[in-house]
Design an enzyme around this catalytic site. Structure first.
Site, PDB file in Angstrom:
ATOM      1  N   GLU A  60      71.668 -52.163  -5.512  1.00  0.00           N
ATOM      2  CA  GLU A  60      72.568 -53.309  -5.721  1.00  0.00           C
ATOM      3  C   GLU A  60      72.143 -54.456  -4.795  1.00  0.00           C
ATOM      4  O   GLU A  60      72.095 -55.621  -5.208  1.00  0.00           O
ATOM      5  CB  GLU A  60      74.026 -52.922  -5.422  1.00  0.00           C
ATOM      6  CG  GLU A  60      74.671 -51.976  -6.436  1.00  0.00           C
ATOM      7  CD  GLU A  60      74.252 -50.517  -6.238  1.00  0.00           C
ATOM      8  OE1 GLU A  60      73.645 -50.198  -5.203  1.00  0.00           O
ATOM      9  OE2 GLU A  60      74.519 -49.707  -7.149  1.00  0.00           O
ATOM     10  N   GLU A 111      59.485 -51.026   5.040  1.00  0.00           N
ATOM     11  CA  GLU A 111      60.080 -49.902   4.325  1.00  0.00           C
ATOM     12  C   GLU A 111      60.206 -50.193   2.836  1.00  0.00           C
ATOM     13  O   GLU A 111      59.956 -49.338   2.002  1.00  0.00           O
ATOM     14  CB  GLU A 111      61.443 -49.578   4.924  1.00  0.00           C
ATOM     15  CG  GLU A 111      62.085 -48.382   4.261  1.00  0.00           C
ATOM     16  CD  GLU A 111      63.308 -47.879   5.005  1.00  0.00           C
ATOM     17  OE1 GLU A 111      63.837 -46.858   4.578  1.00  0.00           O
ATOM     18  OE2 GLU A 111      63.728 -48.502   5.985  1.00  0.00           O
ATOM     19  N   GLN A 118      64.762 -42.571  12.358  1.00  0.00           N
ATOM     20  CA  GLN A 118      65.246 -43.956  12.292  1.00  0.00           C
ATOM     21  C   GLN A 118      66.775 -43.938  12.357  1.00  0.00           C
ATOM     22  O   GLN A 118      67.425 -43.395  11.462  1.00  0.00           O
ATOM     23  CB  GLN A 118      64.793 -44.585  10.974  1.00  0.00           C
ATOM     24  CG  GLN A 118      65.200 -46.036  10.838  1.00  0.00           C
ATOM     25  CD  GLN A 118      65.083 -46.519   9.404  1.00  0.00           C
ATOM     26  OE1 GLN A 118      65.254 -45.743   8.465  1.00  0.00           O
ATOM     27  NE2 GLN A 118      64.799 -47.787   9.223  1.00  0.00           N
ATOM     28  N   SER A 146      71.623 -46.798  10.409  1.00  0.00           N
ATOM     29  CA  SER A 146      72.923 -46.812   9.738  1.00  0.00           C
ATOM     30  C   SER A 146      74.025 -46.280  10.641  1.00  0.00           C
ATOM     31  O   SER A 146      73.812 -45.364  11.439  1.00  0.00           O
ATOM     32  CB  SER A 146      72.877 -45.946   8.475  1.00  0.00           C
ATOM     33  OG  SER A 146      71.863 -46.399   7.623  1.00  0.00           O
ATOM     34  N   SER A 186      67.444 -39.659   8.967  1.00  0.00           N
ATOM     35  CA  SER A 186      66.513 -38.671   8.403  1.00  0.00           C
ATOM     36  C   SER A 186      65.631 -38.085   9.489  1.00  0.00           C
ATOM     37  O   SER A 186      65.197 -38.797  10.385  1.00  0.00           O
ATOM     38  CB  SER A 186      65.586 -39.317   7.360  1.00  0.00           C
ATOM     39  OG  SER A 186      66.325 -39.880   6.328  1.00  0.00           O
TER      40      SER A 186
HETATM   41  C1  LIG Z   1      67.864 -39.935   1.485  1.00  0.00           C
HETATM   42  C2  LIG Z   1      68.413 -40.965   2.442  1.00  0.00           C
HETATM   43  C3  LIG Z   1      67.768 -41.137   3.656  1.00  0.00           C
HETATM   44  C4  LIG Z   1      68.267 -42.061   4.573  1.00  0.00           C
HETATM   45  N1  LIG Z   1      67.633 -42.149   5.766  1.00  0.00           N
HETATM   46  C5  LIG Z   1      68.111 -42.980   6.697  1.00  0.00           C
HETATM   47  C6  LIG Z   1      67.497 -43.037   7.989  1.00  0.00           C
HETATM   48  O1  LIG Z   1      66.519 -42.325   8.280  1.00  0.00           O
HETATM   49  N2  LIG Z   1      68.018 -43.862   8.912  1.00  0.00           N
HETATM   50  C7  LIG Z   1      69.097 -44.652   8.650  1.00  0.00           C
HETATM   51  O2  LIG Z   1      69.489 -45.396   9.532  1.00  0.00           O
HETATM   52  N3  LIG Z   1      69.730 -44.628   7.430  1.00  0.00           N
HETATM   53  C8  LIG Z   1      69.250 -43.804   6.456  1.00  0.00           C
HETATM   54  N4  LIG Z   1      69.875 -43.728   5.223  1.00  0.00           N
HETATM   55  C9  LIG Z   1      71.092 -44.519   4.981  1.00  0.00           C
HETATM   56  C10 LIG Z   1      70.879 -45.677   4.026  1.00  0.00           C
HETATM   57  O3  LIG Z   1      70.051 -46.650   4.605  1.00  0.00           O
HETATM   58  C11 LIG Z   1      72.263 -46.228   3.660  1.00  0.00           C
HETATM   59  O4  LIG Z   1      72.921 -45.216   2.930  1.00  0.00           O
HETATM   60  C12 LIG Z   1      72.186 -47.490   2.816  1.00  0.00           C
HETATM   61  O5  LIG Z   1      71.698 -48.556   3.590  1.00  0.00           O
HETATM   62  C13 LIG Z   1      73.539 -47.873   2.209  1.00  0.00           C
HETATM   63  O6  LIG Z   1      74.520 -47.989   3.209  1.00  0.00           O
HETATM   64  P1  LIG Z   1      75.923 -47.214   3.084  1.00  0.00           P
HETATM   65  O7  LIG Z   1      75.619 -45.773   2.764  1.00  0.00           O
HETATM   66  O8  LIG Z   1      76.700 -47.529   4.324  1.00  0.00           O
HETATM   67  O9  LIG Z   1      76.652 -47.812   1.820  1.00  0.00           O
HETATM   68  P2  LIG Z   1      77.505 -49.160   1.752  1.00  0.00           P
HETATM   69  O10 LIG Z   1      76.767 -50.269   2.400  1.00  0.00           O
HETATM   70  O11 LIG Z   1      78.890 -48.870   2.222  1.00  0.00           O
HETATM   71  O12 LIG Z   1      77.508 -49.420   0.203  1.00  0.00           O
HETATM   72  C14 LIG Z   1      78.322 -48.689  -0.724  1.00  0.00           C
HETATM   73  C15 LIG Z   1      78.040 -49.267  -2.122  1.00  0.00           C
HETATM   74  O13 LIG Z   1      78.418 -50.658  -2.170  1.00  0.00           O
HETATM   75  C16 LIG Z   1      77.314 -51.452  -2.582  1.00  0.00           C
HETATM   76  N5  LIG Z   1      77.297 -52.723  -1.862  1.00  0.00           N
HETATM   77  C17 LIG Z   1      77.496 -52.914  -0.528  1.00  0.00           C
HETATM   78  N6  LIG Z   1      77.393 -54.226  -0.229  1.00  0.00           N
HETATM   79  C18 LIG Z   1      77.105 -54.879  -1.403  1.00  0.00           C
HETATM   80  C19 LIG Z   1      76.872 -56.241  -1.754  1.00  0.00           C
HETATM   81  N7  LIG Z   1      76.891 -57.198  -0.848  1.00  0.00           N
HETATM   82  N8  LIG Z   1      76.602 -56.529  -3.055  1.00  0.00           N
HETATM   83  C20 LIG Z   1      76.564 -55.541  -4.004  1.00  0.00           C
HETATM   84  N9  LIG Z   1      76.795 -54.242  -3.723  1.00  0.00           N
HETATM   85  C21 LIG Z   1      77.050 -53.911  -2.450  1.00  0.00           C
HETATM   86  C22 LIG Z   1      76.096 -50.637  -2.208  1.00  0.00           C
HETATM   87  O14 LIG Z   1      74.962 -51.005  -2.950  1.00  0.00           O
HETATM   88  C23 LIG Z   1      76.559 -49.223  -2.508  1.00  0.00           C
HETATM   89  O15 LIG Z   1      76.416 -48.927  -3.856  1.00  0.00           O
HETATM   90  C24 LIG Z   1      69.411 -42.824   4.272  1.00  0.00           C
HETATM   91  C25 LIG Z   1      70.061 -42.654   3.048  1.00  0.00           C
HETATM   92  C26 LIG Z   1      69.584 -41.723   2.141  1.00  0.00           C
HETATM   93  C27 LIG Z   1      70.310 -41.556   0.843  1.00  0.00           C
END
Ligand SMILES: Cc1cc2nc3c(=O)[nH]c(=O)nc-3n(C[C@H](O)[C@H](O)[C@H](O)COP(=O)(O)OP(=O)(O)OC[C@H]3O[C@@H](n4cnc5c(N)ncnc54)[C@H](O)[C@@H]3O)c2cc1C
Length: 397
Positions: free
Chosen positions: A374, A250, A130, A133, A167
């Site tokens: 969050e 999901e 997938q 991100s 992933s």
């Molecule tokens: C084990 C694992 C597997 C994954 N697998 C995949 C995959 O297969 N494919 C894929 O595409 N992605 C994958 N991801 C990515 C995952 O979907 C993202 O990490 C997640 O959506 C958060 O996005 P970010 O890391 O950009 O954090 P950000 O969006 O930058 O957020 C950083 C922090 O700010 C907080 N935050 C952001 N906006 C708000 C808001 N409006 N209100 C309150 N808090 C907020 C968040 O909750 C977080 O704590 C995976 C992640 C992990 C850990």
């Protein structure tokens, strides 16, 4: 050892027979825990296990028979998941395809796409990653910048940009994700759902190592990658709507059926039987973790009832996600506390082969993937509790 679980709903004779058949088949075929699927050896063994599941028609129980399923009801699907995890069967390398992509292919795919992609994802021969991100688009998915530019001559699209945290990508065959096809359109519009092979010129898959050291994710770089129209899923510019049905899957039932937590709670009780005498102060936490797993199970049966009666998940999926991710953490932290200093050990000589520490490391990711907690709390606050939107939200988040 399996511990007694209170009855779920009243099951019909045929549902009981389904449970017995699944249990018997798993007892005869389950290879138990395999090496991590994020290694060469583990990926091959996990693919072989998918093929075995498909041979027994247990890979996709809820799918139509035409694609290798048993047309199982939602109730039977949950029963199967309970049996699967209680048997200690391996994690599913095909999960991205089966749980996240397939519902979209069934709903939005052309007959040709259904024919080409559905069967091979049930037997481990076509593993999907997938690719949603991006470095600036995680929670704020509408911020996607990767682009697809029209190529009329060749009848398709040219992809450029970068995805991250994908992933399975180091060992997968194809990816799926959103690309901006109309840079002028509003953020949620102008996106299109694309699928692409991971081994073509122009694609670079750069593995990212997780806490446990395995390359569970990758960054994917697109440098003018051609995708024919036949590989676009759903309408051009309709990607957001198409993708939102995936997010519902999901966060909801499909990714985290209760069997997984019941099995972990059972293992925790076994560990307590071995180690509890040395740590009586942990008894309440063991009991709470087991109650949490049962509460999640019974809540899930309530959801099954609601969905079977024609209701939909709505924002309940966010409540589920918060609950299972926090429960998983608590279960594993309690196990590590019971193990004391030995909890740090990994590998064959470690208690339970180091599985507690490995699973704990994975549980740390639960509050992040599938939409961070969050974000789930925002959804619960606004859509279920009717609280006002926060002041400092990023637009569109
Ligand atoms: C084990 C694992 C597997 C994954 N697998 C995949 C995959 O297969 N494919 C894929 O595409 N992605 C994958 N991801 C990515 C995952 O979907 C993202 O990490 C997640 O959506 C958060 O996005 P970010 O890391 O950009 O954090 P950000 O969006 O930058 O957020 C950083 C922090 O700010 C907080 N935050 C952001 N906006 C708000 C808001 N409006 N209100 C309150 N808090 C907020 C968040 O909750 C977080 O704590 C995976 C992640 C992990 C850990």
């Amino acid at each position: 050892m399996s511990h007694t679980h209170p009855e779920g709903p009243e099951l019909t004779d045929s549902e009981r027979a389904f449970r017995a058949e699944a249990r018997e088949w798993l007892a005869a075929h389950n290879p138990g825990r395999l090496p991590s699927m994020d290694t060469d050896e583990g990926a091959a063994l996990h693919r072989a296990w998918e093929a075995t599941l498909a041979e027994g028609r247990w890979s996709v129980v809820a799918w139509p028979e035409q694609y290798g399923g048993r047309e199982a009801s939602l109730t039977e699907w949950v029963i199967f998941e309970e049996e699967y995890y209680l048997a200690g069967a391996p994690t599913r390398i095909a999960q991205n395809g089966i749980s996240l992509l397939a519902p979209i292919i069934f709903e939005h795919g052309t007959p040709e796409q259904q024919e080409r992609w559905l069967r091979p994802m049930t037997d481990g021969s076509l593993v999907w990653a997938q690719a949603w991100s991006e470095p600036e688009a995680g929670s704020d998915l509408a911020g996607i910048r990767s682009r697809a530019v029209r190529d009329d001559e060749r009848g398709g699209w040219v992809l450029s940009g970068q995805k991250t945290w994908s992933s399975r990508a180091p060992y997968a065959d194809r990816g799926f994700g959103l690309f901006r096809t109309d840079p002028e359109a509003a953020r949620h519009r102008g996106l299109t759902y694309m699928t692409f092979p991971l081994d073509v010129p122009g694609i670079t898959v750069r593995p990212v190592h997780q806490l446990d050291g395995d390359a569970g994710f990758a960054e994917i770089f697109f440098d003018d990658v051609f995708v024919p129209d036949a590989d676009v899923l759903g309408g051009v510019g309709d990607g957001w709507r198409v993708a939102m049905s995936t997010a519902g899957n999901e966060r909801g039932l499909s990714l985290r059926a209760p069997g997984r937590f019941m099995a972990a709670a059972d293992r925790l009780l076994d560990l307590w039987a071995e180690r509890g005498a040395d740590a009586p102060h942990l008894r309440d936490r063991v009991v709470d973790a087991w109650i949490g797993a049962e509460a999640y199970r019974l809540y899930t049966w309530g959801t099954v009832d609601k969905l079977s009666g024609g209701g939909d998940m709505g924002a309940d999926g966010s409540v589920n996600k918060l609950f299972w991710s926090e429960l998983d953490l608590e279960l594993h932290e309690t196990a590590l506390d019971l193990l004391g200093p030995e909890a740090e050990l990994r590998g064959p000589g470690a208690p339970s082969g180091g599985s507690w520490v490995d699973d704990h490391l994975f549980s740390l990711a639960g509050p992040i993937y599938a939409g961070t907690n969050e974000i789930q709390r925002n959804i619960v606050a606004e859509r279920i509790l009717g609280l006002p939107r926060g002041e400092n939200r990023r637009a569109g988040a």
